[in-house]
Design a protein around this motif. Structure first.
Motif, PDB file in Angstrom:
ATOM      1  N   LYS A 176       0.822  -1.214   0.000  1.00 15.09           N
ATOM      2  CA  LYS A 176       0.000   0.000   0.000  1.00 15.09           C
ATOM      3  C   LYS A 176       0.856   1.263   0.000  1.00 15.09           C
ATOM      4  O   LYS A 176       0.570   2.221  -0.727  1.00 15.09           O
ATOM      5  CB  LYS A 176      -0.934   0.002   1.208  1.00 15.09           C
ATOM      6  CG  LYS A 176      -1.778   1.264   1.314  1.00 15.09           C
ATOM      7  CD  LYS A 176      -2.702   1.230   2.526  1.00 15.09           C
ATOM      8  CE  LYS A 176      -3.521   2.522   2.637  1.00 15.09           C
ATOM      9  NZ  LYS A 176      -4.443   2.490   3.804  1.00 15.09           N
ATOM     10  N   ILE A 188      -3.707   0.146   7.480  1.00 13.55           N
ATOM     11  CA  ILE A 188      -4.409  -0.635   6.465  1.00 13.55           C
ATOM     12  C   ILE A 188      -5.847  -0.831   6.919  1.00 13.55           C
ATOM     13  O   ILE A 188      -6.145  -0.774   8.117  1.00 13.55           O
ATOM     14  CB  ILE A 188      -3.747  -2.010   6.216  1.00 13.55           C
ATOM     15  CG1 ILE A 188      -3.759  -2.863   7.488  1.00 13.55           C
ATOM     16  CG2 ILE A 188      -2.343  -1.866   5.676  1.00 13.55           C
ATOM     17  CD1 ILE A 188      -3.255  -4.292   7.287  1.00 13.55           C
ATOM     18  N   GLU A 246      -8.613  -3.722   2.457  1.00  9.43           N
ATOM     19  CA  GLU A 246      -7.306  -3.899   1.822  1.00  9.43           C
ATOM     20  C   GLU A 246      -6.678  -5.224   2.234  1.00  9.43           C
ATOM     21  O   GLU A 246      -6.079  -5.927   1.420  1.00  9.43           O
ATOM     22  CB  GLU A 246      -6.395  -2.728   2.190  1.00  9.43           C
ATOM     23  CG  GLU A 246      -6.834  -1.417   1.574  1.00  9.43           C
ATOM     24  CD  GLU A 246      -6.171  -0.206   2.217  1.00  9.43           C
ATOM     25  OE1 GLU A 246      -6.113   0.848   1.570  1.00  9.43           O
ATOM     26  OE2 GLU A 246      -5.723  -0.322   3.385  1.00  9.43           O
TER      27      GLU A 246
END
Length: 589
Positions: free
Chosen positions: A103, A414, A418
């Motif tokens: 990410k 996160i 995700e």
């Protein structure tokens, strides 16, 4: 009429296999109504379904939950317990880390830094990308590692070819020029083969190599449309070498750590399940065994691919840099631009990197063996703590720690969405089915029966037995999922080791490592399929390269297990935690 019938049978070949396989195996439990025969029926049925993938791998893994209670092998409640193990806790923790790495782009920064350290001539450039991909695949999924690195590789390759097309001369380095011949505009890509590849075996993977199902159309969607530029034969060979090197290095790096690939984790959990008193496998000693194997394989694979595709003149690798050619300048500019586009290191990357380092350190020092680890701080329940405890505790931090400062709305590092997108749920089921199958072989007595059947093999040299097992596993994993292959063979090889009175680790460790050596075909695993989707390589390219890498891998594993692996795991003695069968053959390694 016959043509229509044959076409219909071909179109429904999966259905034919699904129906006729259990019918052909049905005499086994009917003729011999023992638990051993029933478990053998389930094992063979699952093996056929896993190898042919006529139904999804994860659903094949659910067959023990249906058939074991029906055949009277295990109660349904006991089978259900086998599907969720310590493995799944570890998987959740490392997927949290992998999600944050992807990410916030930490993987790109690491890969670019490793590549720029080695230089930009073809050989060094390939070594840099292979090293970066191998390092990433130690901690993230093999397919994810390839997906992270390949866009950078593609950009570099396109700039190299555009530099040639633009007619920029300069003093070209012979490393990059090589033997320029006719212009080659075609991409070696066959739509028919691509269509077949969408049905490729879905190599299971853990967070970190745990290889999820990768359909080729997904790979192609992720691939940027390459610039239509003309290419010399030298350029095309460089493209082949780079792409194949990236695919192979992801598998080579994945074997280095226990959470690096699904076969490693399946093997570790199998030991805990079948040999509960065996506490000899942990993150630290596995790294000590496999890091040299990976380094040897990576170096020899790089040399093999360089000789096969780029040049037989290795002296070109050590020439002084001198004035860079236009191609080298183009490659360096792409790498520098990519690195600049990342900007300064962000706090989110720093936090992710700190958690990553902390997780590795805690894994290494939990119970190193040669000295007391931090688990000894809990003397009354030190054995209760595992690598999964560490992974989950640190993984939970990513859902708690804020991603931004007080000036923005609270958002964790996160999100669940995700994490869920990265979590290989299919692998969790597949591995759970393997654990259930392994427990069924123990409960039914099939493992003891197999051990007695294989006891004559004790007359062979142990190294010969291990070599044959490695070759068989390496061959099967080319056409079957890695996780499915190791799941099938663990319940067979473990009784074999007991039958010949050899340390089970002596047989299981090399075969586990060889399960990851699926280098021959695009359908062998998702990383191979991913790079094949770029269109630079043909199946024959991969077969020629893969044969050499398979030989390198098997020899490196046998060297490691026969040398530094012996004192590391006491492979030359039969352990107390393994059962002693009556009338065993006393062959020693």
């Amino acid at each position: 009429m016959l043509r229509t019938l044959s076409r219909g049978l071909w179109n429904y070949r999966n259905m034919v296999l699904i129906i006729f396989t259990p019918l052909l195996l049905l005499p086994l439990p009917l003729v011999s109504s023992t638990k051993e025969a029933g478990c053998a029926f389930v094992l063979l049925l699952m093996a056929v379904y896993w190898v042919t993938e006529v139904i999804p791998l994860s659903m094949t893994a659910m067959l023990p939950a249906i058939l074991f209670p029906i055949l009277g092998i295990m109660k349904s409640s006991n089978v259900a317990k086998a599907y969720f193990k310590d493995f799944h806790i570890l998987l959740v923790g490392v997927i949290c880390l992998a999600t944050s790495i992807e990410k916030w782009g930490l993987h790109r920064r690491i890969a670019l830094r490793l590549v720029t350290m080695v230089g930009v001539n073809p050989g060094r450039l390939m070594l840099g990308f292979m090293s970066g991909c191998a390092f990433l695949s130690m901690w993230v999924q093999n397919t994810s590692a390839v997906a992270m690195v390949m866009p950078i590789v593609e950009a570099v390759l396109q700039q190299i070819m555009k530099a040639k097309e633009s007619g920029c001369s300069g003093k070209d380095n012979p490393n990059l020029q090589l033997e320029e011949t006719e212009i080659c505009d075609e991409r070696m890509k066959d739509p028919e083969i691509d269509g077949k590849k969408t049905e490729a075996p879905n190599e299971a993977f853990t967070c970190l190599q745990l290889q999820t199902v990768l359909q080729l159309d997904t790979a192609q969607a992720a691939v940027c449309a390459p610039v239509a530029v003309s290419r010399s034969k030298a350029d095309l060979m460089l493209c082949k070498a780079m792409c194949i090197g990236i695919a192979y290095s992801s598998n080579i790096g994945g074997i280095t750590t226990l959470p690096g690939t699904s076969p490693n984790l399946i093997f570790s959990e199998y030991l805990n399940q079948i040999y509960p008193d065996c506490n000899c496998i942990n993150f630290g000693n596995w790294l000590l065994l496999c890091l040299p194997i990976s380094a040897i394989m990576l170096l020899l694979t790089w040399i093999w691919l360089y000789w096969l595709f780029i040049s037989s003149d290795f002296s070109l690798l050590w020439r002084c840099e001198g004035e860079q050619s236009e191609k080298e300048k183009a490659a360096r500019k792409v790498l520098e631009d990519e690195h600049k586009s990342l900007g300064a290191v962000r706090p989110q990357e720093i936090f992710t990197g700190m958690v990553f380092v902390l997780m590795v350190l805690l894994w290494l020092t939990r119970s190193p063996g040669f000295m007391p680890g931090w688990a000894s701080l809990f003397p009354h329940h030190a054995d209760y703590i595992t690598d999964a405890t560490v992974a989950l505790a640190l993984g939970l931090l990513f859902f708690i720690v804020p991603a931004y400062g007080l000036d923005r709305k609270y958002e964790s590092m996160i999100s669940w969405e995700e994490f869920q997108a990265s979590m290989p749920w299919k692998v969790a089921l597949l591995v759970g089915g393997g654990f259930a199958l392994a427990e069924g072989t123990q409960e039914s007595g099939l493992s003891l029966w197999v051990a007695e059947l294989l006891s004559p093999l004790g007359n062979l040299p142990v190294l010969a037995t291990i070599t044959v097992a490695c070759i068989i596993v390496t061959t099967l994993t080319e056409v079957a999922s890695n996780a499915a292959t190791i799941t099938i063979f663990l319940p067979i090889l473990s009784p074999l080791a007991e039958a010949i009175h050899v340390n089970p680790l002596y047989v299981l460790i090399p075969t586990t490592l060889c399960t990851s050596f699926s280098f021959l075909l695009p359908v062998s695993n998702p990383p191979n399929a991913f790079v094949f989707g770029y269109g630079y390589i043909s199946i024959m390219d991969m077969v020629k390269a893969g044969l050499g890498v398979n030989v390198i891998g098997v020899l490196a594993v046998l060297l490691a297990v026969g040398t530094w692996g012996v004192p590391l795991f006491s492979l030359d003695t039969y352990p107390d935690w393994a059962p002693v069968l009556p009338g065993f053959n006393s062959t020693e390694p």
